[in-house]
Write a protein that holds these residues in place. Sequence first.
Motif, PDB file in Angstrom:
ATOM      1  N   ALA A 171       0.804  -1.229   0.000  1.00  0.00           N
ATOM      2  CA  ALA A 171       0.000   0.000   0.000  1.00  0.00           C
ATOM      3  C   ALA A 171       0.832   1.273   0.000  1.00  0.00           C
ATOM      4  O   ALA A 171       0.387   2.305  -0.493  1.00  0.00           O
ATOM      5  N   ASP A 172       2.029   1.230   0.550  1.00  0.00           N
ATOM      6  CA  ASP A 172       2.833   2.445   0.670  1.00  0.00           C
ATOM      7  C   ASP A 172       3.754   2.705  -0.512  1.00  0.00           C
ATOM      8  O   ASP A 172       4.521   3.651  -0.493  1.00  0.00           O
ATOM      9  N   GLY A 173       3.687   1.908  -1.542  1.00  0.00           N
ATOM     10  CA  GLY A 173       4.670   1.999  -2.608  1.00  0.00           C
ATOM     11  C   GLY A 173       4.390   2.976  -3.713  1.00  0.00           C
ATOM     12  O   GLY A 173       4.874   4.107  -3.707  1.00  0.00           O
ATOM     13  N   LEU A 174       3.607   2.585  -4.688  1.00  0.00           N
ATOM     14  CA  LEU A 174       3.448   3.355  -5.922  1.00  0.00           C
ATOM     15  C   LEU A 174       2.957   4.778  -5.727  1.00  0.00           C
ATOM     16  O   LEU A 174       3.355   5.668  -6.461  1.00  0.00           O
ATOM     17  N   ARG A 175       2.096   4.992  -4.782  1.00  0.00           N
ATOM     18  CA  ARG A 175       1.516   6.332  -4.618  1.00  0.00           C
ATOM     19  C   ARG A 175       2.557   7.378  -4.232  1.00  0.00           C
ATOM     20  O   ARG A 175       2.317   8.560  -4.341  1.00  0.00           O
ATOM     21  N   VAL A 176       3.744   6.919  -3.794  1.00  0.00           N
ATOM     22  CA  VAL A 176       4.846   7.860  -3.557  1.00  0.00           C
ATOM     23  C   VAL A 176       5.316   8.449  -4.885  1.00  0.00           C
ATOM     24  O   VAL A 176       5.698   9.610  -4.955  1.00  0.00           O
ATOM     25  N   PHE A 177       5.252   7.650  -5.967  1.00  0.00           N
ATOM     26  CA  PHE A 177       5.808   8.052  -7.248  1.00  0.00           C
ATOM     27  C   PHE A 177       4.754   8.339  -8.328  1.00  0.00           C
ATOM     28  O   PHE A 177       5.025   9.047  -9.278  1.00  0.00           O
ATOM     29  N   TRP A 178       3.570   7.719  -8.221  1.00  0.00           N
ATOM     30  CA  TRP A 178       2.543   7.840  -9.263  1.00  0.00           C
ATOM     31  C   TRP A 178       1.342   8.624  -8.754  1.00  0.00           C
ATOM     32  O   TRP A 178       0.981   8.570  -7.596  1.00  0.00           O
TER      33      TRP A 178
END
Length: 179
Positions: A171-178
């Motif tokens: 859950a904490d991954g992609l939304r940092v970059f996308w």
Amino acid sequence: MLRSHVVEKPTDSRPATEIFRLAPDGAIPNNTNPALVYRGVFSQRDDAGAQWLEKRFADNGWTDAWRWSVYPFHHFHSNTHEVLGAFAGKALLQLGGEHGPEVNLRAGDVLVIPAGVAHRKLREADGFQVVGAYPEGREPDMRTGLESERETTEKAVAKVPVPAADPVFGADGLRVFWR
């Protein structure tokens, strides 16, 4: 064609992330979201590495996994994002089309490819193999940048939602970059 390439070292325990922001390349739509390379994510190799990737991807909602290599021609998917986790060997890939950046991928690395971003294998060594998967097990289409595809693929790429979870970090991954 490459807009920017950045290596970011997160403050938490995640490995360094290479971020590739790719502009449209005429025939290739690419995406406003960057391609991501997570370096040295796991230490298992061969079948144990493939099993680790399949489980991690599935635990984070990226399913319909397969094991193989990467096509040696530019291709992209207009209807889904894709993840490639290298569990054996190494390869030189090209992202974004004919003038895009070249990226070394080796066992232990994971490449997250947004919908619309072209990728191809330029060369490989030491039995290069990956596990590939798609968010929510989406069935990927195969696009190569034909003129006749252009209008429909650009619209399709724009409609692909950001997945609920990063294939490796949840859950904490992609939304940092996308976005």
